[in-house]
Write a protein that holds these residues in place. Structure first.
Motif, mmCIF file in Angstrom:
data_model
loop_
_atom_site.group_PDB
_atom_site.id
_atom_site.type_symbol
_atom_site.label_atom_id
_atom_site.label_comp_id
_atom_site.label_asym_id
_atom_site.label_seq_id
_atom_site.Cartn_x
_atom_site.Cartn_y
_atom_site.Cartn_z
ATOM 1 N N UNK A 139 71.163 -47.458 53.209
ATOM 2 C CA UNK A 139 71.645 -46.080 53.219
ATOM 3 C C UNK A 139 70.554 -45.086 52.834
ATOM 4 N N UNK A 140 69.317 -45.515 52.793
ATOM 5 C CA UNK A 140 68.250 -44.574 52.499
ATOM 6 C C UNK A 140 68.018 -43.669 53.705
ATOM 7 N N UNK A 141 67.362 -42.568 53.495
ATOM 8 C CA UNK A 141 67.097 -41.646 54.603
ATOM 9 C C UNK A 141 68.384 -41.083 55.173
ATOM 10 N N UNK A 142 68.536 -41.203 56.487
ATOM 11 C CA UNK A 142 69.703 -40.641 57.174
ATOM 12 C C UNK A 142 70.903 -41.583 57.180
ATOM 13 N N UNK A 143 70.763 -42.750 56.567
ATOM 14 C CA UNK A 143 71.879 -43.667 56.504
ATOM 15 C C UNK A 143 71.773 -44.799 57.506
ATOM 16 N N UNK A 144 72.836 -45.621 57.640
ATOM 17 C CA UNK A 144 72.746 -46.871 58.394
ATOM 18 C C UNK A 144 72.972 -46.749 59.901
ATOM 19 N N UNK A 145 73.265 -45.551 60.405
ATOM 20 C CA UNK A 145 73.564 -45.432 61.829
ATOM 21 C C UNK A 145 72.400 -45.949 62.669
ATOM 22 N N UNK A 146 72.724 -46.838 63.635
ATOM 23 C CA UNK A 146 71.716 -47.388 64.526
ATOM 24 C C UNK A 146 70.886 -48.508 63.936
ATOM 25 N N UNK A 147 71.232 -48.962 62.732
ATOM 26 C CA UNK A 147 70.478 -50.033 62.085
ATOM 27 C C UNK A 147 71.326 -51.299 62.009
ATOM 28 N N UNK A 148 70.693 -52.394 61.645
ATOM 29 C CA UNK A 148 71.381 -53.663 61.440
ATOM 30 C C UNK A 148 71.278 -54.055 59.971
ATOM 31 N N UNK A 149 72.278 -54.761 59.452
ATOM 32 C CA UNK A 149 72.224 -55.143 58.035
ATOM 33 C C UNK A 149 71.421 -56.420 57.813
ATOM 34 N N UNK A 150 71.045 -56.649 56.588
ATOM 35 C CA UNK A 150 70.590 -57.962 56.161
ATOM 36 C C UNK A 150 71.820 -58.840 55.933
ATOM 37 N N UNK A 151 71.677 -60.133 56.142
ATOM 38 C CA UNK A 151 72.799 -61.067 56.003
ATOM 39 C C UNK A 151 72.470 -62.105 54.940
ATOM 40 N N UNK A 152 73.439 -62.352 54.069
ATOM 41 C CA UNK A 152 73.279 -63.313 52.979
ATOM 42 C C UNK A 152 74.372 -64.366 53.137
ATOM 43 N N UNK A 153 73.987 -65.605 53.433
ATOM 44 C CA UNK A 153 75.010 -66.633 53.643
ATOM 45 C C UNK A 153 74.894 -67.725 52.593
ATOM 46 N N UNK A 154 75.990 -67.897 51.876
ATOM 47 C CA UNK A 154 76.073 -68.980 50.898
ATOM 48 C C UNK A 154 77.497 -69.503 50.773
ATOM 49 N N UNK A 155 78.482 -68.606 50.930
ATOM 50 C CA UNK A 155 79.873 -68.947 50.673
ATOM 51 C C UNK A 155 80.663 -68.975 51.991
ATOM 52 N N UNK A 156 81.643 -69.850 52.063
ATOM 53 C CA UNK A 156 82.579 -69.801 53.192
ATOM 54 C C UNK A 156 83.495 -68.585 53.076
ATOM 55 N N UNK A 157 83.896 -68.282 51.845
ATOM 56 C CA UNK A 157 84.736 -67.111 51.582
ATOM 57 C C UNK A 157 84.176 -66.377 50.376
ATOM 58 N N UNK A 158 83.858 -65.096 50.538
ATOM 59 C CA UNK A 158 83.315 -64.280 49.455
ATOM 60 C C UNK A 158 84.463 -63.746 48.608
ATOM 61 N N UNK A 159 84.338 -63.879 47.303
ATOM 62 C CA UNK A 159 85.405 -63.420 46.415
ATOM 63 C C UNK A 159 84.944 -62.379 45.394
ATOM 64 N N UNK A 160 83.628 -62.149 45.262
ATOM 65 C CA UNK A 160 83.158 -61.173 44.275
ATOM 66 C C UNK A 160 81.726 -60.759 44.613
ATOM 67 N N UNK A 161 81.400 -59.491 44.303
ATOM 68 C CA UNK A 161 80.063 -58.939 44.498
ATOM 69 C C UNK A 161 79.710 -58.070 43.298
ATOM 70 N N UNK A 162 78.468 -58.153 42.830
ATOM 71 C CA UNK A 162 78.036 -57.290 41.721
ATOM 72 C C UNK A 162 76.522 -57.137 41.760
ATOM 73 N N UNK A 163 76.044 -55.888 41.843
ATOM 74 C CA UNK A 163 74.611 -55.611 41.788
ATOM 75 C C UNK A 163 74.120 -55.686 40.349
ATOM 76 N N UNK A 164 72.960 -56.310 40.160
ATOM 77 C CA UNK A 164 72.303 -56.276 38.857
ATOM 78 C C UNK A 164 71.852 -54.847 38.579
ATOM 79 N N UNK A 165 72.055 -54.326 37.374
ATOM 80 C CA UNK A 165 71.626 -52.963 37.070
ATOM 81 C C UNK A 165 70.135 -52.764 37.319
#
Length: 221
Positions: A139-165
């Motif tokens: 979301x830096x600059x003008x935001x995510x329009x026209x971009x692709x995300x990074x993908x993180x695969x480890x879980x079959x089903x994601x149940x929680x997310x938390x950024x480290x401060x």
């Protein structure tokens, strides 16, 4: 002592503000309120319910801003900068509004409903579920329009997310199998599929929640 500020939802929202716990009720939402988030250091409250996200000043009954979207909102995330308002939706999409002018963008195509969203401390990175991969949008600059995300695969089903401060781009994710994964979530280029830096095996029970206490202590439920 800083003022106590709380909000809880129902058909409408009552805000408990200040040490006296003075009560203010917003006008009723059109349907069940599904998520709340403070903006502008607690001066404005964003309320998600079917069809729109509505923003109220702490002492106003009627919304001072409305961001419409026809759909069921399941999760709400506000960038710490206040620039972006994002909802994760039942229709397997993320809808984004630019707060200052209401400009809109929808990121669709997720295989599952999006029910977890989290901005990092910089407001430049948004993590979301909605697939076996965690997606991380820039979301830096003008935001995510026209971009692709990074993908993180480890879980079959994601149940929680938390950024480290902090601003390092470190993310913790939890899965239904009890695994906790730690990531350099902003490394690599768009469309990169990242591997976890470390995996912590659980007891087999699903991870219900993650919470950082500063940069060095992570609590897992």
């Amino acid at each position: 002592m800083a003022p106590l500020r709380r909000a809880y939802g129902g058909a409408g929202v009552r805000c408990l503000v200040g040490r006296r716990l003075g009560r203010r009720r917003t006008e009723p939402a059109a349907s069940t309120i599904t998520d709340l988030a403070w903006m502008r250091q607690g001066r404005r409250l964003a309320v998600a319910a079917y069809g729109a996200v509505r923003c109220h000043e702490r002492h106003t009954e009627k919304p001072v801003a409305t961001y419409p979207y026809v759909g069921s909102h399941l999760a709400l995330a506000i960038a710490p900068t206040g620039k972006w308002i994002c909802s994760g939706n039942q229709d397997a999409s993320i809808h984004i509004w630019r707060a200052r002018d209401g400009g809109e963008l929808t990121m669709s195509g997720y295989p599952e409903k999006v029910s977890r969203l989290a901005f990092d401390d910089t407001g430049f990175w948004l993590a979301a579920d909605g697939a076996p991969d965690v997606t991380v949008w820039d979301f830096s600059g003008k935001g995510p329009e026209g971009t692709a995300p990074r993908s993180l695969r480890c879980h079959e089903t994601i149940t929680a997310l938390a950024w480290r401060p902090g601003a390092a781009g470190h993310l913790a994710s939890g899965g239904a199998d009890g695994t906790v994964a730690l990531w350099h979530a902003t490394a690599g280029r768009p469309q990169a599929r990242l591997r976890p830096v470390r995996e912590l095996d659980g007891t087999g029970a699903a991870v219900a929640a993650l919470a950082w206490a500063g940069p060095h202590l992570l609590a897992v439920a």
